[in-house]
Design an enzyme around this catalytic site. Sequence first.
Site, short mmCIF file in Angstrom:
data_model
loop_
_atom_site.label_atom_id
_atom_site.label_comp_id
_atom_site.label_asym_id
_atom_site.label_seq_id
_atom_site.Cartn_x
_atom_site.Cartn_y
_atom_site.Cartn_z
N GLY A 246 -23.46 -40.91 115.32
CA GLY A 246 -22.22 -40.96 114.56
C GLY A 246 -22.04 -42.32 113.94
O GLY A 246 -23.01 -42.96 113.51
N CYS A 247 -20.81 -42.79 113.85
CA CYS A 247 -20.50 -44.10 113.26
C CYS A 247 -21.35 -45.18 113.92
O CYS A 247 -21.27 -45.40 115.13
CB CYS A 247 -19.02 -44.41 113.46
SG CYS A 247 -18.56 -46.10 113.06
#
Length: 425
Positions: A37-38
Site C-alpha cells: 500500500g502507501c
Amino acid sequence: MKLIRDLKSALLLCLCLLLAMPAYADTQKDTLVLGMGCFWGAEKRMSEIPGVIKTEVGYAGGSSASPTYESVSKEGHSNQPATHAEALKVTFDSQVTTLDKVLAAFWQNHDPTQGNRQGNDIGSNYRSAIFYNSASQQQAALQTRDIYQQALSKAGLGKITTEITPLKAFYPAESYHQQYLKKNPNGYCGLGGTGVAFPGNTVAAPVAAATLDGKKLATKQLVVFESEVCNFCKAFEKDIMSQWKSDVSIDKTYATQAPAGWVLKEALWATPTIVLFENGKEAARYTGYDGNKQRFWRWLGVQTLTAEQRKIAFEKGTELPFTGSNLDNHAAGYYVDPVSGERLFRSDKKFNSGTGWPSFFDPLPGALVLKEDTSHGARRTEVLSASSGIHLGHVFDDGPPPTGKRYCINSAVLKFVPDKKDKTI
C-alpha cells in the site's frame, strides 16, 4: 630496514581501510522488494524491524520504463493492466534476522486480502505484492503466505490476494518520498494490519480495528474514520472532538468499513474522513483536516441547518422582525451556536430593545468575532460566531449600561439551552 618500513606502511594502510569501511561491511546483506500500500507507511513499519539496515521506496511490477509518482497514481486509479505498485526495497542483515521474519512482518503490517487497495488507499498501485529475486525468496513467500492464510481463515478473514512474482526492475521514487514520515511527521499514513499475528512471530501484530455497531449509534451520527499513524487525525481530535458541544453525536474508529448494518456511498481514501450518517446511510462526508476549524463547522452547518438558518448563517440574511422563537424567551440559560454548540450569550445579558430581534448588551468572553460590514450602502459592524464563523447579526452603540452595546441577533441562529434548575420551559 626498508622491508620493515614497507610492512609498517602496509599495516597502516589496511587499518585505515578497515576504519573507513561502513559499519555493516561485515554483515551478510539480502534485499526484498514488497508492496504494502502507501509506501510512506510501509517504510516506517519495516524500517523498525531489528536487522533491517536500509529501506528505499520506489515502484515495481509495471511495464513503463520511467515511472513517476504522478504516472503511477494515474495508472493505479484507472486500474490499468501492468501498473507499477508503490514498493519498498528492504535491505536486511541475514545474520541478525531471517527472510522468514521479514516476511512475517510484511504479512502482519498490512491487509493482504484487499486486492487493488490498502485501507483507505484505492487503486492497483496500492496492491499487496512480493517481488522476489531468487528461488529461495519465492519459496519463502509461498510458504509464509500459506501459513498466514490459515491464521486469517481461522480468524474469519478472506483470501490473500498478494501478487507473488519475479522482480523485473525496481525504480527508486523521487527523493522527497524517501523516509517521508521522518521528514514530515504530520504526513498521512494509512497503513494498518488485520490484527492477526503471524504464527510463531514474537513481534506483536497491529491491533485490528473493530467496526462500530450501528445499533448503538444515533439516527443522525458523525463518524470520524482515522488511521493509526495520522497527525491530522490528532489535530482534529484536539481542535474539534475534544471540545465537542454540538447536538450531533460523534464517534471515531480505525476501521475502514461503515458501522455494522450501515452503508457508505463509496470507499474511504484518506484520513481523517468525517462522515455524516442519517438513518444508517451516508448523507455527506468531509475528507481531510488542515487545521481550518471554521471550514469544518461550515460544512456541518450546511448539512444540519434549515434553509432559513443557512440563509442567515452563510448569506448574511435577516429574519423578519418580531418572528423569532427566542425573542420573548425570558428563561434562565445560555444562547449557543446552533452548529458548534459553543455558548454565545447568557440570558441575564438579554434585554427588550423593541426592535423585534433578540438583543444582548454583553457576550461571553471570546464567543464573537466583529467584522466591518459595508453592504447595503451602510457602515455597520457584523457579529460572527468565533467557533463556527456563522453570521449572527450586527452590533450597535445604542444599548443599555454598562456596555452601551446592542447585539442584535437573529433568533434562528441561536439555540437556547436552559439551566437544569429552570422549570419555566
